[in-house]
Each structure stands twice: as structure tokens, then as C-alpha cells.
Design an enzyme around this catalytic site. Structure first.
Site, short mmCIF file in Angstrom:
data_model
loop_
_atom_site.label_atom_id
_atom_site.label_comp_id
_atom_site.label_asym_id
_atom_site.label_seq_id
_atom_site.Cartn_x
_atom_site.Cartn_y
_atom_site.Cartn_z
N GLU A 102 0.81 -1.22 0.00
CA GLU A 102 0.00 0.00 0.00
C GLU A 102 0.85 1.27 0.00
OE1 GLU A 102 -2.60 -3.16 2.01
OE2 GLU A 102 -0.50 -2.51 2.15
N MET A 146 24.40 9.33 2.87
CA MET A 146 24.26 10.64 3.50
C MET A 146 24.49 10.56 5.00
SD MET A 146 23.88 13.83 2.93
CE MET A 146 22.96 14.29 1.46
N LYS A 150 -17.71 -0.75 5.42
CA LYS A 150 -18.09 -1.70 4.37
C LYS A 150 -19.59 -1.69 4.10
CE LYS A 150 -17.42 -6.38 2.67
NZ LYS A 150 -16.82 -7.72 2.89
N PHE A 199 -11.98 -6.73 14.05
CA PHE A 199 -10.88 -7.23 13.23
C PHE A 199 -10.54 -6.23 12.14
CE2 PHE A 199 -9.48 -9.70 9.46
CZ PHE A 199 -8.26 -10.12 9.97
N GLN A 200 -9.27 -5.87 12.07
CA GLN A 200 -8.74 -4.91 11.10
C GLN A 200 -9.44 -3.55 11.17
OE1 GLN A 200 -8.46 -6.74 7.16
NE2 GLN A 200 -6.44 -7.53 7.68
#
Length: 553
Positions: free
Chosen positions: A51, A467, A163, A113-114
Site C-alpha cells: 500500500e 548521506m 463496508k 478485526f482490522q
């Protein structure tokens, strides 16, 4: 007509002329993805490997095209994996709409959940965000999100959709998107006239241009302005490309890794005209010593940037393009021949230079510029290679240099490269990376191969975190704490194992041939360019020092 929430999402994307979305499916966005499947003829979906890569791809698409980038992710970890990309876009004022799924409304706040409160998480790094709990509000929120992302100072907006909202139905009627107008309400005749008087009374004006010039599509107006004022021009990292870097008036970057000519010139000027820049700490060095002989005239669309880091003498608030148009219309051509001669002398006395007896990143980037005739879109990761790209590639136009300036996100460049190539299929698009950054995102090579996105990744490979090692060398008595990578990686085999093409560069005489072969390739390409681990980015200003205290070698 009645549509489901998921159908409304797709129809609203079509309203906004969205042709591409980047993302990764999951349970909470299955309804939306089902509609994407049904609408693949009008909206292209690019499935990334992660993602975060999708968020950077949407960002690169937006920066290179000027359109709004769109990214979709599921709830929980899918949403939180977008956070770095959203923050990157926020710091650099990139228009993006992130659409996330969430658990059904009835399960919100129950540690389901999630489930993550992604609007709470992203509140500090978005222009605005929404959680849509009623499908009847969905279309208006999406429309408002796109408008907000584009208007004024652009930035990312997040829409979180449970959802069940994507499954529920509501009435939908198409709407023509509200036109985004340029901010001009604060541009007064008085503010313009005072700016003109400052310019007229200046003997040593200097223009410092930032990313706002590119965002407002004001590159032509800036060039006309610089020629009319007869002032040298320096750019921040984000401003590169807003003024042609091959123009005689251009003096190079300003700040920590700016040219000595720019830093000394700004220190000596009597009027600093700041156009769409925010006085980053990496630009100004020691604040009380920055341009302390000059009056500061700041032009910016965001009033919050005025007097934030540096006190200004006068400011004009409004869209950069509009302000410059008004100044150009009213300002008589100035004559600063003596001042320009002084700056020319500094440019000749303190040119950028690097070792020429071996292959180096600087040489490779100069050769890439020569072969592509400065027409490629260049994305970068973050580190030494990023600075070398800004110093040695000649950007003649805006939206050709895409880099994480504000957040400094290692891992940005590969995703941005994918997005830029999708948005500009006819352009050569090259991601210049360090080997440290490459470790963070090379999984997106699978994305390039899967979708046949023909990009080139130039890995500047010094076997260290370059760097950070440079700072350890200069300021930490060479205590190289966990910056040596020593990875025994065969980049050619890695590329081939993923279905791409790989090349190695270990000497100067290989550079041109490899670049030409890479450009002719029909597959994504990885180029491993091996340089010395102690090559350093110069010029450099030590942290906290005035910008005229330049280390040149």
C-alpha cells in the site's frame, strides 16, 4: 437512480475524470473492487506490491500530471500502510485522495478485526478527512474531497468508508465538478504596488523560488518576472524545474547543499523575493544570519507560511501565477547589470565539481541528462543521490523532478516513478536511488513487470547509507554506527528473477552504453552503478551554520 455506495464511488471518480487508481484490495473494500472490475474499460487499476507503494505512485502521478492522484486501501493495516505516503504528499502539497475501507458502522469503536481509526491517525497529515457513516452523504463527500485536494494550497484528503456503506443504496445524480478557481481575493492593489516599489528601490534583488511555482503552473510567469527584474534565481529542492536550470540567471539550489554562488548571493542581496517557498530549515541554516542584509518580500498562497520561519518586510498573499501576472503587467524593466556581473563571477569562481578519474554518481547523472536531452522525468529516493540529481540534471521544465522534500521519505522514488510513467507513458522515467533506499521498495519491481510499466531504476550503489555516513564522517569522528550495508547482492540476477533487465556499471566507459541500452529496452530496467563509499555531496553547510559558511570539499 438508486446505486450502491460502491457504485457511487466509481461514478464519482468518473465525474472527476479519474482514469487511474492505485491500490491493494482487502475485505473492507471488496464491494468497491467488485465495481472496479466491472468498470475496467474506463478506470485503470494498478495493483502495487504494498500500500505504501500505491500511495507514492498516486503522488508521483499527481506531481507529474497536475491531476489528483487516487489510492485505495482496505481497513486496518491496509489503511495504516498509506500513512507515510499521505504524510509525504502533505508536506509537499500534493493533491491526493485516499479512499480506505473500514468495518461496518455497527462495529466501529469495538476493536473489531482490522479496525483502525484512520481519520484520527491521519488528521495531522491531511487537509481534511472524512468517515462516511451514511451512504446518502457519500457522493457529496467525494466531490468535496476532490475540490479540497485541489483548491488553494493542494494536499491529500482521506475518505474512510465502512463496508456496509459501500453495500447500502442511495439516490445518485451526476454532478458537474465544481471548478477550482485561483486564489486572488487577498491580492490587493496596495500590496502589489508596495511590492513594485520594493523592487524598484532594490540594487541587488535575488529571487528564491519554491514548489509553489510548480503547483500554480507559474513557470513562464516566473521566467518573465526574473527577466523583467533582472535578478538571479535560486530554487529550493522542491522548486527545481520551476525555473530553467540551464538559464543564465539560474545560480543553482540554495541551502545546505546549495551552490556557493546561490548561498553567497542571497547573503549579499538587498531584496530577497521569495516565490512559493516556505523557508525550510535545510534552506535557511542559522535563521538570524539568513539574508540578513535584505528586505524579504514573500509571495505565497498560504498566509500561514508568512513570518513562520523568517520575518518578512512585505508579503503578497494569493495564487503565485496571479500575483506574478499582476507584477509583470505593472512593473517596468529593471537594470541590474552590475549585480548580475557580480553573481556571474561567483558562479564562475565556485562551480560544482567532482572527481573525474573514476565512475561517480555526478558523472552518471550528467551523462543521463545528456543522453535524454534533459527531457526525462526523474524521481528520487532520499539521500546523497537525491542531492546529486538536483545538482547535475538540467531540468528545463516543471513536473520533471519528483522528490520527497519535506518528509524526506526513503522508499518514495520507486512508487513515484511508477505513477509518473503511468501518467506520462510517452516519457522516459528514471528513478535515481541509493542502495539503501532500494532495499526499502524493490518489491515494486514486481509491479512494474506485472503491468509492463517500462521504467529505469538507477541505483547509486556505494554499499553504505551514504548521506548518514557523510554526517558520521564530518561530525561524528568516523563512528560508522550501522550505516555499512555490505550487501552481496547481484542486481542483474535480482532484476532477471523478477522478469526485468539488469545492468552493472563499474567504470566510466560503461555509462553511456548502458544508458542507451536501458532506454531501448522494452522491459523495466535496474542499473547498478557502483561508486566509492566515501564520495560526498558538496557543497555542504553544517547544520546550524549560516548558509554562507559553505564546505566545498
Amino acid at each position: 437512480m438508486k446505486l450502491t455506495g460502491a457504485q457511487i464511488v466509481i461514478e464519482c471518480l468518473k465525474e472527476q475524470s479519474v482514469d487511474t487508481v492505485f491500490g491493494y484490495p482487502g475485505g473492507a473494500v471488496l464491494n468497491i473492487y467488485d465495481e472496479i472490475y466491472k468498470n475496467m474499460d474506463s478506470i485503470k487499476h494498478i495493483l502495487t506490491s504494498h500500500e505504501q507503494g500505491a500511495s507514492h505512485a498516486a503522488d508521483g502521478y499527481a506531481r507529474s500530471t497536475g491531476k489528483v492522484g487516487v489510492v485505495i486501501a482496505t481497513s486496518g493495516p491496509g489503511a495504516t500502510n498509506l500513512v507515510t505516503g499521505i504524510a509525504t504528499a502533505y508536506m509537499d502539497s500534493v493533491p491526493m485522495v485516499a479512499i480506505t475501507g473500514n468495518v461496518p458502522v455497527s462495529l466501529l469503536g469495538r476493536d473489531s478485526f482490522q479496525e483502525v481509526d484512520i481519520t484520527g491517525v491521519t488528521m495531522p497529515i491531511t487537509k481534511h478527512n472524512y468517515i462516511v457513516k451514511d451512504v446518502n452523504d457519500l457522493a457529496d463527500i467525494i466531490r468535496e474531497a476532490f475540490y479540497t485536494a485541489k483548491e488553494g494550497r493542494p494536499g491529500p484528503v482521506l475518505i474512510d468508508i465502512p463496508k456496509d456503506v459501500t453495500a447500502n443504496q442511495a439516490e445518485y445524480e451526476p454532478v458537474v465538478p465544481k471548478k477550482v478557481s485561483r486564489c486572488s481575493k487577498n491580492i490587493t492593489t496596495e500590496s502589489i504596488e508596495e511590492a513594485i516599489e520594493l523592487i524598484k528601490n532594490s540594487k541587488k534583488p535575488y529571487i528564491y523560488a519554491g514548489g509553489g511555482v510548480i503547483i500554480s503552473e507559474a513557470a513562464k510567469e516566473l521566467k518573465d518576472f526574473a527577466e523583467k527584474v533582472q535578478a538571479p534565481v535560486t530554487c529550493s529542492l522542491m522548486g527545481i524545474g520551476g525555473f530553467p536550470t540551464n538559464d543564465d540567471l539560474y545560480t543553482g539550489m540554495i541551502g545546505m547543499h546549495g551552490s556557493k554562488a546561490s548561498n553567497l548571493g542571497v547573503t549579499a542581496c538587498d531584496l530577497l523575493i521569495v516565490v512559493g517557498a516556505r523557508f525550510s530549515d535545510r534552506v535557511i541554516g542559522k535563521p538570524d544570519k539568513f539574508a540578513n542584509k535584505a528586505r524579504v518580500l514573500q509571495i505565497d498562497v498560504d498566509p500561514a507560511e508568512v513570518n513562520k520561519n523568517i520575518l518578512t518586510y512585505h508579503s503578497v498573499i494569493g495564487d503565485i501565477k496571479k500575483v506574478l501576472q499582476q507584477l509583470n503587467d505593472r512593473l517596468e524593466e529593471q537594470n541590474h547589470t552590475e549585480w548580475l556581473s557580480e553573481i556571474k563571477y561567483l558562479k564562475e569562481k565556485y562551480p560544482l565539481k567532482y572527481p573525474t578519474d573514476c565512475v561517480s554518481a555526478q558523472y552518471a547523472i550528467e551523462k543521463l541528462d545528456e543522453i535524454t536531452e534533459g527531457e526525462a522525468i526523474i524521481t528520487t529516493e532520499v539521500g546523497q543521490h537525491q542531492m546529486w540529481a538536483g545538482q547535475y540534471y538540467k531540468f528545463k521544465e516543471p513536473r520533471k523532478f519528483l522528490t520527497s522534500g519535506g518528509l524526506g521519505t526513503m522508499g518514495y522514488g520507486f512508487g513515484a516513478c511508477l505513477g509518473a510513467k503511468v501518467g506520462n507513458p510517452d516519457k522516459i522515467v528514471v528513478n535515481i536511488a541509493g542502495d539503501g533506499s532500494f532495499r526499502m521498495n524493490f518489491n515494486e519491481l514486481l509491479t512494474a513487470v506485472r503491468h509492463n510499466i517500462k521504467i529505469i531504476v538507477l541505483v547509486i550503489n556505494n554499499g553504505v547509507l551514504g548521506m548518514v555516513r557523510q554526517w558520521q564522517t564530518l561530525f561524528y569522528d568516523e563512528r560508522y554506527s550501522f550505516t555499512t550495508l555490505n550487501q552481496d547482492l547481484d542486481y542483474v540476477k535480482l532484476a532477471e528473477s523478477m522478469g526485468a533487465v539488469g545492468f552493472n556499471i563499474t567504470s566510466k566507459d560503461q555509462v553511456e552504453d548502458v544508458f542507451k541500452k536501458a532506454i531501448e529496452e522494452t522491459k523495466p530496467v535496474i542499473i547498478n552503478c557502483v561508486i566509492d563509499k566515501d564520495d560526498k555531496v558538496f557543497p555542504m553547510v553544517a547544520p546550524g551554520k549560516p548558509i554562507e559558511d559553505v564546505i566545498v570539499e
